[in-house]
Enzyme design. Structure first.
Site, PDB file in Angstrom:
ATOM      1  N   HIS A  12      48.999  10.010  10.003  1.00 16.35           N
ATOM      2  CA  HIS A  12      50.329   9.841  11.029  1.00 16.35           C
ATOM      3  C   HIS A  12      51.016  10.917  11.559  1.00 16.35           C
ATOM      4  O   HIS A  12      51.854  11.223  11.898  1.00 16.35           O
ATOM      5  CB  HIS A  12      50.809   8.576  10.446  1.00 16.35           C
ATOM      6  CG  HIS A  12      50.435   7.799  10.531  1.00 16.35           C
ATOM      7  ND1 HIS A  12      49.211   7.265   9.193  1.00 16.35           N
ATOM      8  CD2 HIS A  12      50.055   6.599  11.398  1.00 16.35           C
ATOM      9  CE1 HIS A  12      48.491   5.851   9.519  1.00 16.35           C
ATOM     10  NE2 HIS A  12      49.351   5.931  10.992  1.00 16.35           N
TER      11      HIS A  12
ATOM     12  N   LYS B 133      45.291  11.267  18.776  1.00 14.51           N
ATOM     13  CA  LYS B 133      45.424   9.841  19.133  1.00 14.51           C
ATOM     14  C   LYS B 133      46.179   9.275  19.692  1.00 14.51           C
ATOM     15  O   LYS B 133      47.399   9.265  19.631  1.00 14.51           O
ATOM     16  CB  LYS B 133      45.523   8.910  17.457  1.00 14.51           C
ATOM     17  CG  LYS B 133      44.557   7.499  16.702  1.00 14.51           C
ATOM     18  CD  LYS B 133      45.161   7.709  15.799  1.00 14.51           C
ATOM     19  CE  LYS B 133      44.976   5.679  15.919  1.00 14.51           C
ATOM     20  NZ  LYS B 133      45.533   4.998  14.888  1.00 14.51           N
TER      21      LYS B 133
ATOM     22  N   HIS C 288      44.225  -0.286  20.856  1.00 16.34           N
ATOM     23  CA  HIS C 288      43.547  -1.681  19.783  1.00 16.34           C
ATOM     24  C   HIS C 288      42.628  -2.033  20.968  1.00 16.34           C
ATOM     25  O   HIS C 288      41.993  -3.171  20.403  1.00 16.34           O
ATOM     26  CB  HIS C 288      45.123  -2.504  20.182  1.00 16.34           C
ATOM     27  CG  HIS C 288      46.429  -2.216  19.354  1.00 16.34           C
ATOM     28  ND1 HIS C 288      47.814  -1.754  19.684  1.00 16.34           N
ATOM     29  CD2 HIS C 288      46.148  -1.607  18.408  1.00 16.34           C
ATOM     30  CE1 HIS C 288      48.003  -0.824  19.079  1.00 16.34           C
ATOM     31  NE2 HIS C 288      47.293  -0.675  17.592  1.00 16.34           N
TER      32      HIS C 288
ATOM     33  N   CYS D 273      52.737   7.151   2.394  1.00 19.37           N
ATOM     34  CA  CYS D 273      52.883   7.080   3.987  1.00 19.37           C
ATOM     35  C   CYS D 273      53.041   5.390   4.461  1.00 19.37           C
ATOM     36  O   CYS D 273      52.203   4.973   5.045  1.00 19.37           O
ATOM     37  CB  CYS D 273      51.829   7.675   4.572  1.00 19.37           C
ATOM     38  SG  CYS D 273      51.683   7.404   6.270  1.00 19.37           S
TER      39      CYS D 273
ATOM     40  N   CYS E  37      50.261   4.473   7.626  1.00 23.88           N
ATOM     41  CA  CYS E  37      49.155   3.842   6.851  1.00 23.88           C
ATOM     42  C   CYS E  37      49.157   2.217   5.924  1.00 23.88           C
ATOM     43  O   CYS E  37      49.140   2.024   5.994  1.00 23.88           O
ATOM     44  CB  CYS E  37      48.725   5.281   5.839  1.00 23.88           C
ATOM     45  SG  CYS E  37      47.943   6.245   5.966  1.00 23.88           S
TER      46      CYS E  37
HETATM   47  N1  MSP Z   1      46.651  -4.012   9.910  1.00 23.99           N
HETATM   48  C1  MSP Z   1      45.736  -3.005   9.993  1.00 23.99           C
HETATM   49  C2  MSP Z   1      44.008  -3.357   9.859  1.00 23.99           C
HETATM   50  C3  MSP Z   1      44.275  -4.500   8.596  1.00 23.99           C
HETATM   51  S1  MSP Z   1      42.586  -5.454   8.653  1.00 23.99           S
HETATM   52  C4  MSP Z   1      42.087  -5.977   7.630  1.00 23.99           C
HETATM   53  C5  MSP Z   1      45.827  -2.269  10.565  1.00 23.99           C
HETATM   54  N2  MSP Z   1      46.023  -2.206  11.752  1.00 23.99           N
HETATM   55  S2  MSP Z   1      46.221  -1.675  13.716  1.00 23.99           S
HETATM   56  O1  MSP Z   1      46.632  -2.463  14.369  1.00 23.99           O
HETATM   57  O2  MSP Z   1      47.007   0.269  13.116  1.00 23.99           O
HETATM   58  O3  MSP Z   1      44.759  -1.074  13.695  1.00 23.99           O
HETATM   59  C6  MSP Z   1      43.920  -2.034  14.345  1.00 23.99           C
HETATM   60  C7  MSP Z   1      42.672  -1.459  14.692  1.00 23.99           C
HETATM   61  O4  MSP Z   1      42.537  -0.474  16.163  1.00 23.99           O
HETATM   62  C8  MSP Z   1      42.065   0.097  14.416  1.00 23.99           C
HETATM   63  O5  MSP Z   1      40.367  -0.602  14.473  1.00 23.99           O
HETATM   64  C9  MSP Z   1      42.135   0.695  14.472  1.00 23.99           C
HETATM   65  O6  MSP Z   1      41.688   1.652  14.286  1.00 23.99           O
HETATM   66  C10 MSP Z   1      42.483   0.634  15.967  1.00 23.99           C
HETATM   67  N3  MSP Z   1      43.107   1.746  16.464  1.00 23.99           N
HETATM   68  C11 MSP Z   1      44.240   1.850  17.146  1.00 23.99           C
HETATM   69  N4  MSP Z   1      45.005   3.057  17.434  1.00 23.99           N
HETATM   70  C12 MSP Z   1      43.715   3.351  17.916  1.00 23.99           C
HETATM   71  C13 MSP Z   1      42.998   4.624  19.543  1.00 23.99           C
HETATM   72  N5  MSP Z   1      44.124   5.034  19.563  1.00 23.99           N
HETATM   73  N6  MSP Z   1      42.077   4.442  19.168  1.00 23.99           N
HETATM   74  C14 MSP Z   1      41.017   2.830  19.026  1.00 23.99           C
HETATM   75  N7  MSP Z   1      41.019   2.996  17.894  1.00 23.99           N
HETATM   76  C15 MSP Z   1      42.506   2.354  17.990  1.00 23.99           C
HETATM   77  O7  MSP Z   1      45.159  -0.608  10.688  1.00 23.99           O
END
Ligand code: MSP
Length: 487
Positions: free
Chosen positions: A151, A301, A25, A131, A134
């Site tokens: 996922h 991931k 994140h 899912c 997602c």
């Molecule tokens: N809530 C939705 C986004 C809504 S935007 C209108 C979501 N949240 S998330 O918490 O799953 O992901 C938020 C961001 O963190 C995304 O850009 C996602 O790609 C990024 N990442 C989550 N895990 C990640 C990694 N392991 N590596 C890099 N970025 C990652 O999707």
């Protein structure tokens, strides 16, 4: 006459609050922060938005598991995300939460009613694959061996009556917009991916869930049997935070976004669904969507559901904010996936930060403590080298190639090290001290190096803000203090 400052609006996705943040994140936030800081240095008026996405089914389940009510639970986790920004030195101007009834809900309701009025929302019975990872209905195209590719979970089959958004209607228009770079999707490979997805045909998508299945979400304004589905609720954050509902000044000033930074897993939501919504709302489209890869652990991931997360709080505590920023920005090629290991982390730390940058700064400042050169000119070779470095640096940043921008800075660091080895200023220094002569040569060498370090500190500002500040302070006070103690 003073020229009007340009605006620059940059966003991260809003993060799900079903669990504490992990290192993955941090990545979207850090790259967005580099861009925000870079554009501030270009004297633009920057608005940098981040926040949390708090209405998903996963959130409700996680709260139940933790024995808390959803409100209490999301407050805690959202605070963790705020803390993460603080410890990573992320310079966001605002933080929006989808549970914010005052700031966020009026925009969501306004959007819903407008879409309804335009006739692009309709109700239908639907049976589909859902899912939970997602938080979306997916199609067979999204599966591999029967499991969601992102996922690695089998989707559930869900049959329910929902509102659908007429996305199919926009397929041709979307294709044209993306093809012609009216919205620039960077990198090109992701643009191609979106285009080929659109060409396979777009289906209308579910914009609501039955109220009884998602009581925690925002209710559909004129239908008590339905809840607004998480993606509609979430994407609207980019305009709710600007005050779209009341057509506020911030909205007028900052929309459209200059850059939405998102991970590859949410590419389609941003380039297709969000664009479709904006087209129906007749709002200007974002200029660029930048798609980054994922931080992986042994090629997988990093994610809570896979159980392989690294805690960014621990990492920062152990190595410091800028070391974490540096690793992610330097080691990961932004548009690809990149693996995290402690071994790689410590290698980069010792080689690039403790030895490379730290050592150069310490050597030069220590010499200055002993021989304080009056401000002098730099030779042409140095000026040319630094100009060249700055050009390559700017180009890399304009192309979102954060790692390459750092590579050129470190190339300059190496170049300075070589210069020191060749010129042996410490030998001159001992001669100057014993003979008490003002040595022109030494003065020139040190001025060259100071000039280089000053420029290095300047270029590091968006990347390692704290370190850059420390270097500038050491240059002023002429007192050396290790920047990155060896580990
Ligand atoms: N809530 C939705 C986004 C809504 S935007 C209108 C979501 N949240 S998330 O918490 O799953 O992901 C938020 C961001 O963190 C995304 O850009 C996602 O790609 C990024 N990442 C989550 N895990 C990640 C990694 N392991 N590596 C890099 N970025 C990652 O999707």
């Amino acid at each position: 006459m003073s020229e009007k400052r340009k605006k620059f609006y940059i966003t991260t996705p809003i993060y799900y609050v079903n669990d504490k943040p992990h290192l993955g994140h941090s990545y979207t936030s850090i790259i967005a922060d580099v861009l925000a800081r870079h554009h501030r240095l270009l004297d633009k008026e920057v608005f940098f938005l981040t926040g949390t996405d708090e209405h998903g089914t996963k959130v409700v389940k996680a709260a139940e598991k933790a024995g808390k009510n959803p409100k209490e639970f999301v407050n805690e986790i959202s605070t963790e995300f705020k803390k993460l920004n603080q410890i990573l030195n992320v310079s966001n101007n605002d933080f929006i939460r989808t549970t914010d009834k005052k700031r966020h809900w009026p925009t969501v309701k306004k959007i819903w009613l407008k879409l309804k009025e335009k006739g692009v929302l309709y109700k239908k019975k639907y049976k589909g694959l859902y899912c939970i990872g997602c938080e979306a209905f997916i199609t067979k195209k999204d599966l591999k061996n029967g499991k969601c590719i992102s996922h690695q979970k089998e989707p559930e089959i869900i049959e329910e009556e929902n509102y659908f958004f007429k996305l199919s209607k926009y397929a041709k228009k979307l294709e044209k917009i993306i093809q012609k770079n009216e919205i620039k999707i960077i990198p090109q490979t992701r643009k191609n991916e979106v285009l080929s997805f659109i060409k396979q045909g777009l289906e209308d998508i579910s914009f609501s869930r039955p109220r009884e299945d998602l009581k925690w979400a925002i209710p559909v304004p004129d239908d008590s049997s339905a809840s607004i589905y998480v993606w509609t609720d979430a994407l609207s954050n980019y305009i709710s935070a600007l005050g779209y509902a009341e057509n506020g000044d911030k909205f007028k000033k900052f929309w459209p976004a200059d850059v939405h930074c998102v991970g590859k897993d949410i590419l389609k939501f941003h380039s297709i669904i969000w664009t479709g919504m904006l087209l129906s709302l007749k709002l200007p489209l974002p200029k660029t969507v930048f798609i980054h890869g994922h931080i992986t652990i042994a090629g997988q991931k990093m994610s809570k559901s896979l159980g392989n997360v690294v805690d960014p709080f621990e990492l920062v505590k152990k190595y410091g904010t800028d070391a974490v920023r540096y690793f992610l920005l330097r080691e990961i090629s932004p548009t690809e996936d990149g693996d995290f290991t402690y071994q790689k982390f410590e290698q980069r730390y010792n080689a690039d930060l403790a030895n490379g940058l730290g050592n150069l700064v310490a050597r030069v400042i220590t010499m200055m403590e002993k021989f304080n050169p009056p401000a002098g000119g730099q030779n042409l070779k140095f000026k040319t080298k630094i100009n060249k470095t700055q050009k390559a640096y700017k180009k890399a940043l304009n192309e979102f190639k954060f790692n390459e921008a750092l590579i050129v800075i470190w190339e300059l660091i190496g170049w300075c090290d070589k210069y020191i080895e060749q010129q042996k200023p410490w030998e001159l220094l001992s001669q100057v001290q014993s003979s008490n002569l003002k040595d022109q040569k030494l003065k020139e060498i040190l001025s060259n190096l100071l000039f280089a370090i000053d420029n290095i500190a300047e270029m590091l500002k968006p990347f390692l803000p704290e370190t850059s500040e420390k270097i500038i302070k050491q240059l002023k006070t002429k007192k050396s203090k290790p920047l990155f103690p060896r580990i």
